[in-house]
Design a protein around this motif. Sequence first.
Motif, PDB file in Angstrom:
ATOM      1  N   ASP A  32     -80.179  35.650   2.674  1.00  0.00           N
ATOM      2  CA  ASP A  32     -78.583  35.872   3.149  1.00  0.00           C
ATOM      3  C   ASP A  32     -78.193  36.951   3.576  1.00  0.00           C
ATOM      4  N   ARG A  33     -78.638  37.902   3.165  1.00  0.00           N
ATOM      5  CA  ARG A  33     -78.325  39.268   3.922  1.00  0.00           C
ATOM      6  C   ARG A  33     -78.921  39.328   5.270  1.00  0.00           C
ATOM      7  N   TYR A  34     -80.260  38.830   5.409  1.00  0.00           N
ATOM      8  CA  TYR A  34     -80.730  38.773   6.760  1.00  0.00           C
ATOM      9  C   TYR A  34     -79.668  37.984   7.826  1.00  0.00           C
ATOM     10  N   LYS A  35     -79.431  36.914   7.217  1.00  0.00           N
ATOM     11  CA  LYS A  35     -78.475  36.295   8.167  1.00  0.00           C
ATOM     12  C   LYS A  35     -77.004  36.739   8.490  1.00  0.00           C
ATOM     13  N   LEU A  36     -76.610  37.459   7.390  1.00  0.00           N
ATOM     14  CA  LEU A  36     -75.249  38.157   7.581  1.00  0.00           C
ATOM     15  C   LEU A  36     -75.502  39.256   8.789  1.00  0.00           C
ATOM     16  N   VAL A  37     -76.499  39.826   8.671  1.00  0.00           N
ATOM     17  CA  VAL A  37     -76.847  40.952   9.684  1.00  0.00           C
ATOM     18  C   VAL A  37     -77.108  40.351  10.990  1.00  0.00           C
ATOM     19  N   GLY A  38     -77.833  39.195  11.056  1.00  0.00           N
ATOM     20  CA  GLY A  38     -77.950  38.749  12.073  1.00  0.00           C
ATOM     21  C   GLY A  38     -76.929  37.923  12.989  1.00  0.00           C
ATOM     22  N   ALA A  39     -75.772  37.889  12.419  1.00  0.00           N
ATOM     23  CA  ALA A  39     -74.302  37.802  13.126  1.00  0.00           C
ATOM     24  C   ALA A  39     -73.793  38.786  13.836  1.00  0.00           C
ATOM     25  N   LEU A  40     -74.350  39.973  13.670  1.00  0.00           N
ATOM     26  CA  LEU A  40     -73.773  40.905  14.085  1.00  0.00           C
ATOM     27  C   LEU A  40     -74.099  41.153  15.672  1.00  0.00           C
ATOM     28  N   PRO A  41     -73.409  41.783  16.387  1.00  0.00           N
ATOM     29  CA  PRO A  41     -73.796  42.064  17.874  1.00  0.00           C
ATOM     30  C   PRO A  41     -75.071  42.900  17.936  1.00  0.00           C
ATOM     31  N   LYS A  42     -75.766  42.433  18.841  1.00  0.00           N
ATOM     32  CA  LYS A  42     -77.089  42.935  19.048  1.00  0.00           C
ATOM     33  C   LYS A  42     -77.107  44.377  19.296  1.00  0.00           C
ATOM     34  N   MET A 216     -57.026  31.374  14.556  1.00  0.00           N
ATOM     35  CA  MET A 216     -58.413  31.088  15.172  1.00  0.00           C
ATOM     36  C   MET A 216     -58.645  29.595  15.568  1.00  0.00           C
ATOM     37  N   THR A 217     -59.215  29.326  16.599  1.00  0.00           N
ATOM     38  CA  THR A 217     -59.317  27.602  16.915  1.00  0.00           C
ATOM     39  C   THR A 217     -60.544  27.770  17.704  1.00  0.00           C
ATOM     40  N   HIS A 218     -61.116  26.727  17.743  1.00  0.00           N
ATOM     41  CA  HIS A 218     -62.440  26.335  18.393  1.00  0.00           C
ATOM     42  C   HIS A 218     -62.125  25.948  19.803  1.00  0.00           C
ATOM     43  N   GLU A 219     -63.037  26.105  20.696  1.00  0.00           N
ATOM     44  CA  GLU A 219     -62.869  25.726  22.246  1.00  0.00           C
ATOM     45  C   GLU A 219     -62.334  24.279  22.192  1.00  0.00           C
ATOM     46  N   THR A 220     -62.910  23.106  21.178  1.00  0.00           N
ATOM     47  CA  THR A 220     -62.405  22.142  21.332  1.00  0.00           C
ATOM     48  C   THR A 220     -61.050  21.776  20.646  1.00  0.00           C
ATOM     49  N   GLY A 221     -60.353  22.940  20.190  1.00  0.00           N
ATOM     50  CA  GLY A 221     -58.989  22.693  19.439  1.00  0.00           C
ATOM     51  C   GLY A 221     -59.008  22.726  18.020  1.00  0.00           C
ATOM     52  N   GLU A 222     -60.281  22.502  17.499  1.00  0.00           N
ATOM     53  CA  GLU A 222     -60.390  22.351  16.036  1.00  0.00           C
ATOM     54  C   GLU A 222     -59.911  23.703  15.418  1.00  0.00           C
ATOM     55  N   GLY A 223     -59.468  23.986  14.078  1.00  0.00           N
ATOM     56  CA  GLY A 223     -59.160  25.111  13.591  1.00  0.00           C
ATOM     57  C   GLY A 223     -60.468  25.548  13.096  1.00  0.00           C
ATOM     58  N   PHE A 224     -60.432  26.790  12.657  1.00  0.00           N
ATOM     59  CA  PHE A 224     -61.582  27.370  11.948  1.00  0.00           C
ATOM     60  C   PHE A 224     -61.603  27.201  10.557  1.00  0.00           C
ATOM     61  N   GLY A 225     -62.800  26.924  10.134  1.00  0.00           N
ATOM     62  CA  GLY A 225     -63.323  26.583   8.508  1.00  0.00           C
ATOM     63  C   GLY A 225     -63.532  28.032   8.099  1.00  0.00           C
ATOM     64  N   HIS A 226     -63.647  28.189   6.705  1.00  0.00           N
ATOM     65  CA  HIS A 226     -63.822  29.371   6.186  1.00  0.00           C
ATOM     66  C   HIS A 226     -65.287  30.021   6.512  1.00  0.00           C
ATOM     67  N   LEU A 227     -66.118  29.174   6.666  1.00  0.00           N
ATOM     68  CA  LEU A 227     -67.567  29.452   6.853  1.00  0.00           C
ATOM     69  C   LEU A 227     -67.910  29.663   8.598  1.00  0.00           C
ATOM     70  N   ASP A 228     -66.847  29.537   9.309  1.00  0.00           N
ATOM     71  CA  ASP A 228     -67.007  29.668  10.721  1.00  0.00           C
ATOM     72  C   ASP A 228     -66.682  30.829  11.223  1.00  0.00           C
ATOM     73  N   TYR A 229     -66.419  31.857  10.554  1.00  0.00           N
ATOM     74  CA  TYR A 229     -65.926  33.320  11.055  1.00  0.00           C
ATOM     75  C   TYR A 229     -67.588  34.273  11.268  1.00  0.00           C
ATOM     76  N   TRP A 230     -68.386  34.180  10.245  1.00  0.00           N
ATOM     77  CA  TRP A 230     -69.727  34.887  10.642  1.00  0.00           C
ATOM     78  C   TRP A 230     -70.433  34.325  11.683  1.00  0.00           C
ATOM     79  N   PRO A 231     -70.676  33.118  12.153  1.00  0.00           N
ATOM     80  CA  PRO A 231     -71.523  32.551  13.020  1.00  0.00           C
ATOM     81  C   PRO A 231     -70.798  32.730  14.510  1.00  0.00           C
ATOM     82  N   ASN A 232     -69.402  33.124  14.306  1.00  0.00           N
ATOM     83  CA  ASN A 232     -68.603  33.168  15.655  1.00  0.00           C
ATOM     84  C   ASN A 232     -68.028  34.549  15.752  1.00  0.00           C
ATOM     85  N   LEU A 233     -68.562  35.537  15.035  1.00  0.00           N
ATOM     86  CA  LEU A 233     -68.241  36.994  14.965  1.00  0.00           C
ATOM     87  C   LEU A 233     -67.719  37.420  16.294  1.00  0.00           C
TER      88      LEU A 233
END
Length: 446
Positions: A32-42, A216-233
């Motif tokens: 899980d720590r690896y996945k969190l860090v993996g979301a950061l800008p390279k 925050m909204t997605h390009e499709t117009g859908e609102g962000f869910g709680h778990l959408d923030y890290w993958p779309n940092l």
Amino acid sequence: MDNFVFRDIPPVGGSVANVFVHGYSAGHDLDDRYKLVGALPKQVPGSINIFAFWDSGNIYKVSDSEKMFYARLSWSNPIVGFGAFTASRIKHFIEMRSRADAVGKTLLAELDSYLVRRFPYVERVNLIGHSLGGRVIVSTMRDLVKKRMLDNLNVDNVVLMAAAVDVTNVEAEAFVRRVDGDVYHAYSSNDDVLKLNADEASIGRREVKAFSSVEMTHETGEGFGHLDYWPNLGKVLKDSGALQHLLPAPHEQYSMETWASLTDDLKHEDFVRKDILLYRLLIETDKFLLDALKDILTVECSESSPASLALAVTDKFQILAGNALGNIYRGHGISYVDALESLALERLPSCQVSKCVTVTELEALFVKQACLEPGVFYAYDIIELISFVKWYVDNGAPSAESQFSQWGRLVAEGKRMYSKIFPQKLLGAVLIIAYARRRLNCPFIS
């Protein structure tokens, strides 16, 4: 005892530190720590990315006695059993919420100490937090406003993402006055997870006028869910307006490519190829080391190309590390990071394992256990290393059962029947893999 474990993510440089704080039930294991860090800008030239890990609990982790209690309740009355388990998880969240308030008061002091040791030239920090991580930062800001502490460490900007905390208008205005930059607030009225924070009006679901707020909204117009923030940092930082102020130059010059997107293998259908912490390493490693792994793990592979051999060795390691019945159910073994952490928890002090954020830190613990002088181990040439590892597998590797009493060994064996089995040769494989990773000086994970 410190509340935070800080890790800077290479490459590093510049005089500004971006400090990321995760939320509830996150960062609880190495994967899980690896996945969190993996979301950061390279790569963020002119800045230093630092992750602040804290013990935010694990919503799925319950003791063996609790498991038995809930199981018995469920046998007699499934509704009562489910209700009891739900109540315990709510209680757990409330405890972690209180912990977030407490650790937030120590964040800047511990961060300052870390920066003095690692980056003494850093004077400005940006604080970015998600969910309960946002609560940690709000607690930090409340303490900063109250005490006006650490004037030698200036808080430039604050970014709150789906913050699980309530903030009054008076407090919000005080926060904005206290920072040198601004307070950016990304929220979503569609965030149903924050409804669980029932006794507070979480700002992660609403606008705060004193902050630079954006829904925050997605390009499709859908609102962000709680778990959408890290993958779309990257999108969150850009859309909130924070990105251009976090970086020392116009944000158009920077790529939001993340560490996790460095290879297409993460998206591959083959589970073996997805294991980039092992498969990708083995493709690049020395042929002698790859052949040694093939020999130790008894891998059958007719092809001699590095890619084919790396695939076969990775597959065999995963299968040996995973419980046989579990492998049949999954259709494959377990990932290297899961195997490594499970093996570590079986053989090493849990207090040391919990402080490891990167794979190389955990591998170093195995090297230290196997060799009294880790520096000498890494100084071996390949022939010496292979000879040592083969001796270690046959004669030197300590048995996990020898660390337990007779009853303890029986319990350990019983648990292994339902979890994971680790033959002695996996220990030798880990040593060779650790050596290979050090030789290649792998970025991010090292």
